[in-house]
Design a protein around this motif. Structure first.
Motif, PDB file in Angstrom:
ATOM      1  N   HIS A 106      34.096 -87.765 -11.132  1.00 63.62           N
ATOM      2  CA  HIS A 106      34.554 -88.346  -9.862  1.00 63.62           C
ATOM      3  C   HIS A 106      33.894 -89.678  -9.503  1.00 63.62           C
ATOM      4  CE1 HIS A 106      34.524 -88.450  -5.322  1.00 63.62           C
ATOM      5  NE2 HIS A 106      35.766 -88.733  -5.654  1.00 63.62           N
TER       6      HIS A 106
ATOM      7  N   ARG B 130      40.534 -82.646  -8.299  1.00 64.05           N
ATOM      8  CA  ARG B 130      40.290 -82.276  -6.894  1.00 64.05           C
ATOM      9  C   ARG B 130      40.397 -80.768  -6.682  1.00 64.05           C
ATOM     10  NH1 ARG B 130      42.071 -84.998  -3.027  1.00 64.05           N
ATOM     11  NH2 ARG B 130      42.845 -86.815  -4.110  1.00 64.05           N
TER      12      ARG B 130
ATOM     13  N   VAL C  10      39.305 -88.430  -8.717  1.00 57.66           N
ATOM     14  CA  VAL C  10      39.510 -87.133  -8.081  1.00 57.66           C
ATOM     15  C   VAL C  10      40.907 -86.602  -8.430  1.00 57.66           C
ATOM     16  CG1 VAL C  10      40.390 -87.907  -5.837  1.00 57.66           C
ATOM     17  CG2 VAL C  10      39.033 -85.825  -5.990  1.00 57.66           C
TER      18      VAL C  10
ATOM     19  N   THR D 100      35.304 -83.260  -1.854  1.00 57.43           N
ATOM     20  CA  THR D 100      34.937 -84.581  -2.355  1.00 57.43           C
ATOM     21  C   THR D 100      34.727 -85.614  -1.262  1.00 57.43           C
ATOM     22  OG1 THR D 100      37.256 -85.153  -2.622  1.00 57.43           O
ATOM     23  CG2 THR D 100      36.111 -84.230  -4.549  1.00 57.43           C
TER      24      THR D 100
END
Length: 132
Positions: free
Chosen positions: A98, A120, A105, A126
Motif C-alpha cells: 500500500h 483493500r 490499495v 487504510t
C-alpha cells in the motif's frame, strides 16, 4: 491475465537449500499500471533480515521507477518440485504494498487462476480518521 502472471512467478521459482535455510521457494510476479512485469523470490535468513518474494518484486519495480501495482501474485513450491500453490500475501506484505503508492490499495491480489481480490479487502483499514 492471472495465468500469465502465475507463470511469470513460476518461471523464477527455484528453491535452493543453504544449510537449514531454503531460498527461493516462494516467488512473486507483479504487473504495473504501465503493463510491465517484475518478479522476485524470497530469501530466508536465520537473523530475520530476509524478505518475502513480494518485497523483491516490488523492489525491482521501484528500481525501474514504477510505483503503481495493477496485479500481484505469490506462488510456493517445496524443494522436491511438488505442486505449485498460490499464496495470499502475508500481513507484512499487505502493509508493504500500500504505501509504495496510495493507489495500490486497489491492487488486484491473485488468489488463484480465476480468483482475485483488491488489496483493500485484505487490508480494510487504510484511511486514518481524526480523533474526536
Amino acid at each position: 491475465m492471472n495465468d500469465e502472471l502465475i507463470d511469470a512467478a513460476v518461471a523464477v521459482l527455484h528453491p535452493h537449500r543453504v544449510g537449514d535455510r531454503l531460498f527461493g521457494d516462494v516467488a512473486s510476479a507483479l504487473v504495473t499500471d504501465a503493463g510491465n512485469v517484475y518478479v522476485g523470490v524470497c530469501i530466508d535468513t536465520a537473523s530475520g533480515t530476509g524478505f518475502c518474494a513480494e518485497h523483491a518484486a516490488i523492489a525491482a519495480m521501484v528500481t525501474a521507477r514504477e510505483y503503481k501495482i495493477a496485479k500481484i501474485v505469490a506462488v510456493w513450491r517445496d524443494e522436491n518440485r511438488g505442486p505449485v500453490h498460490v499464496l495470499p500475501p502475508c500481513g507484512r506484505c499487505r502493509e508493504f504494498i500500500h504505501p509504495i503508492d496510495p493507489a495500490n490499495v486497489d491492487t488486484e491480489v491473485v488468489l488463484g487462476r480465476r480468483r482475485t481480490t483488491p488489496l483493500r479487502d485484505l487490508l480494510p483499514e487504510t484511511d486514518s480518521s481524526p480523533l474526536d
